[in-house]
Design a protein around this motif. Structure first.
Motif, PDB file in Angstrom:
ATOM      1  N   ALA A  11       0.817  -1.216   0.000  1.00  0.00           N
ATOM      2  CA  ALA A  11       0.000   0.000   0.000  1.00  0.00           C
ATOM      3  C   ALA A  11       0.849   1.264   0.000  1.00  0.00           C
ATOM      4  N   VAL A  12       1.954   1.279   0.734  1.00  0.00           N
ATOM      5  CA  VAL A  12       2.779   2.497   0.784  1.00  0.00           C
ATOM      6  C   VAL A  12       3.576   2.702  -0.494  1.00  0.00           C
ATOM      7  N   SER A  13       3.627   1.686  -1.336  1.00  0.00           N
ATOM      8  CA  SER A  13       4.395   1.809  -2.577  1.00  0.00           C
ATOM      9  C   SER A  13       3.572   2.358  -3.742  1.00  0.00           C
ATOM     10  N   VAL A  14       2.304   2.714  -3.464  1.00  0.00           N
ATOM     11  CA  VAL A  14       1.399   3.242  -4.488  1.00  0.00           C
ATOM     12  C   VAL A  14       0.739   4.510  -3.946  1.00  0.00           C
ATOM     13  N   ALA A  15       0.559   5.499  -4.779  1.00  0.00           N
ATOM     14  CA  ALA A  15      -0.084   6.755  -4.365  1.00  0.00           C
ATOM     15  C   ALA A  15      -1.588   6.567  -4.204  1.00  0.00           C
ATOM     16  N   GLY A  16      -2.144   7.259  -3.212  1.00  0.00           N
ATOM     17  CA  GLY A  16      -3.588   7.263  -2.997  1.00  0.00           C
ATOM     18  C   GLY A  16      -4.030   6.217  -2.003  1.00  0.00           C
ATOM     19  N   ALA A  17      -5.198   6.441  -1.408  1.00  0.00           N
ATOM     20  CA  ALA A  17      -5.700   5.512  -0.398  1.00  0.00           C
ATOM     21  C   ALA A  17      -6.322   4.274  -1.044  1.00  0.00           C
ATOM     22  N   VAL A  18      -7.380   4.443  -1.789  1.00  0.00           N
ATOM     23  CA  VAL A  18      -8.075   3.296  -2.368  1.00  0.00           C
ATOM     24  C   VAL A  18      -7.237   2.589  -3.435  1.00  0.00           C
ATOM     25  N   PRO A  19      -6.599   3.309  -4.359  1.00  0.00           N
ATOM     26  CA  PRO A  19      -5.816   2.602  -5.383  1.00  0.00           C
ATOM     27  C   PRO A  19      -4.640   1.803  -4.811  1.00  0.00           C
ATOM     28  N   SER A  20      -4.221   2.119  -3.593  1.00  0.00           N
ATOM     29  CA  SER A  20      -3.050   1.447  -3.036  1.00  0.00           C
ATOM     30  C   SER A  20      -3.373   0.126  -2.358  1.00  0.00           C
ATOM     31  N   ILE A  21      -4.642  -0.179  -2.132  1.00  0.00           N
ATOM     32  CA  ILE A  21      -5.010  -1.415  -1.436  1.00  0.00           C
ATOM     33  C   ILE A  21      -4.840  -2.593  -2.398  1.00  0.00           C
ATOM     34  N   PRO A  22      -3.915  -3.500  -2.081  1.00  0.00           N
ATOM     35  CA  PRO A  22      -3.636  -4.612  -3.002  1.00  0.00           C
ATOM     36  C   PRO A  22      -4.655  -5.747  -2.867  1.00  0.00           C
ATOM     37  N   THR A  23      -4.778  -6.533  -3.921  1.00  0.00           N
ATOM     38  CA  THR A  23      -5.604  -7.737  -3.860  1.00  0.00           C
ATOM     39  C   THR A  23      -4.849  -8.816  -3.092  1.00  0.00           C
ATOM     40  N   ILE A  24      -5.574  -9.805  -2.607  1.00  0.00           N
ATOM     41  CA  ILE A  24      -4.929 -10.895  -1.881  1.00  0.00           C
ATOM     42  C   ILE A  24      -3.980 -11.664  -2.803  1.00  0.00           C
ATOM     43  N   GLN A  25      -4.300 -11.743  -4.075  1.00  0.00           N
ATOM     44  CA  GLN A  25      -3.415 -12.429  -5.009  1.00  0.00           C
ATOM     45  C   GLN A  25      -2.077 -11.690  -5.113  1.00  0.00           C
ATOM     46  N   THR A  26      -2.141 -10.362  -5.189  1.00  0.00           N
ATOM     47  CA  THR A  26      -0.924  -9.555  -5.260  1.00  0.00           C
ATOM     48  C   THR A  26      -0.105  -9.706  -3.976  1.00  0.00           C
ATOM     49  N   VAL A  27      -0.778  -9.713  -2.846  1.00  0.00           N
ATOM     50  CA  VAL A  27      -0.090  -9.858  -1.557  1.00  0.00           C
ATOM     51  C   VAL A  27       0.586 -11.230  -1.469  1.00  0.00           C
ATOM     52  N   ASN A  28      -0.133 -12.281  -1.827  1.00  0.00           N
ATOM     53  CA  ASN A  28       0.444 -13.627  -1.769  1.00  0.00           C
ATOM     54  C   ASN A  28       1.635 -13.769  -2.707  1.00  0.00           C
ATOM     55  N   TYR A  29       1.549 -13.176  -3.895  1.00  0.00           N
ATOM     56  CA  TYR A  29       2.669 -13.210  -4.842  1.00  0.00           C
ATOM     57  C   TYR A  29       3.878 -12.466  -4.254  1.00  0.00           C
ATOM     58  N   PHE A  30       3.628 -11.306  -3.638  1.00  0.00           N
ATOM     59  CA  PHE A  30       4.685 -10.506  -3.010  1.00  0.00           C
ATOM     60  C   PHE A  30       5.388 -11.310  -1.915  1.00  0.00           C
ATOM     61  N   ILE A  31       4.619 -11.978  -1.077  1.00  0.00           N
ATOM     62  CA  ILE A  31       5.195 -12.785   0.009  1.00  0.00           C
ATOM     63  C   ILE A  31       6.036 -13.922  -0.571  1.00  0.00           C
ATOM     64  N   LYS A  32       5.489 -14.610  -1.538  1.00  0.00           N
ATOM     65  CA  LYS A  32       6.207 -15.741  -2.149  1.00  0.00           C
ATOM     66  C   LYS A  32       7.491 -15.266  -2.826  1.00  0.00           C
ATOM     67  N   GLU A  33       7.402 -14.139  -3.506  1.00  0.00           N
ATOM     68  CA  GLU A  33       8.581 -13.563  -4.165  1.00  0.00           C
ATOM     69  C   GLU A  33       9.671 -13.229  -3.147  1.00  0.00           C
ATOM     70  N   ARG A  34       9.294 -12.646  -1.999  1.00  0.00           N
ATOM     71  CA  ARG A  34      10.265 -12.291  -0.963  1.00  0.00           C
ATOM     72  C   ARG A  34      10.850 -13.535  -0.301  1.00  0.00           C
ATOM     73  N   GLU A  35      10.066 -14.591  -0.157  1.00  0.00           N
ATOM     74  CA  GLU A  35      10.568 -15.831   0.438  1.00  0.00           C
ATOM     75  C   GLU A  35      11.624 -16.478  -0.448  1.00  0.00           C
ATOM     76  N   ASN A  36      11.501 -16.284  -1.753  1.00  0.00           N
ATOM     77  CA  ASN A  36      12.414 -16.904  -2.705  1.00  0.00           C
ATOM     78  C   ASN A  36      13.692 -16.101  -2.940  1.00  0.00           C
ATOM     79  N   GLN A  37      13.821 -14.958  -2.293  1.00  0.00           N
ATOM     80  CA  GLN A  37      15.035 -14.130  -2.481  1.00  0.00           C
ATOM     81  C   GLN A  37      16.136 -14.577  -1.559  1.00  0.00           C
TER      82      GLN A  37
END
Length: 177
Positions: A151-177
């Protein structure tokens, strides 16, 4: 007959009659996730007996307890309300979860910050949504932390709220680093 066990209410201090709302929700056996923002002196008189989750930041924790450090804030709250589940957000330092039997830290994800508007609400929504559905606390805290980082990486309140799919992908991507 409505099954209130699955119902959650999330009052914030931006509405009127919050103490009345808290009492009525407790009488209906609703689970209550209180986010006392924006903080003011009337919140110190709120009935916290029926609260399930208290989600606060360090400043609000200090105002509620008079304590300055995260552990002292949590200790003070649990000494008064041993039934509480507390989520203390610490901004870029992450967050803490505590109840009478467990306490753990959740690190913040490091991302470029564009706009912090809505990050706290995103964290709150993800945490409550997941725990209300029975998600493990550690997974709920991790997912809420990832969602608020996105959310902090995108401007605006509503547009910054990520979908659960985006969040899960982000977590998985960070785990693989």
């Amino acid at each position: 007959v409505m099954d209130y066990r699955l119902k959650v209410i999330i009052p914030q201090n931006e509405i009127s009659h919050v103490p009345h709302l808290l009492r009525a929700a407790a009488e209906k056996k609703l689970r209550i996730a209180l986010n006392p923002s924006p903080m003011d002196d009337t919140l110190k008189q709120f009935p916290l007996d029926g609260i399930t989750w208290l989600i606060i930041n360090e400043i609000e924790g200090n105002q509620l307890t008079g304590k300055k450090t995260p552990d002292h804030i949590i200790d003070a709250l649990l000494s008064r309300y041993d039934h509480l589940q507390i989520v203390l957000t610490l901004g870029g330092r992450g967050s803490l979860y505590a109840n009478r039997d467990e306490r753990f830290a959740q690190a913040a994800y490091t991302v470029p910050t564009v706009d912090t508007t809505g990050a706290g609400d995103t964290f709150l929504g993800y945490f409550v949504g997941l725990t209300a559905r029975g998600c493990d606390m550690r997974q709920a805290m991790l997912t809420a932390s990832a969602a608020s980082a996105l959310a902090v990486s995108v401007a605006g309140a509503v547009p910054s709220i990520p979908t659960i799919q985006t969040v899960n992908y982000f977590i998985k991507e960070r785990e693989n680093q």
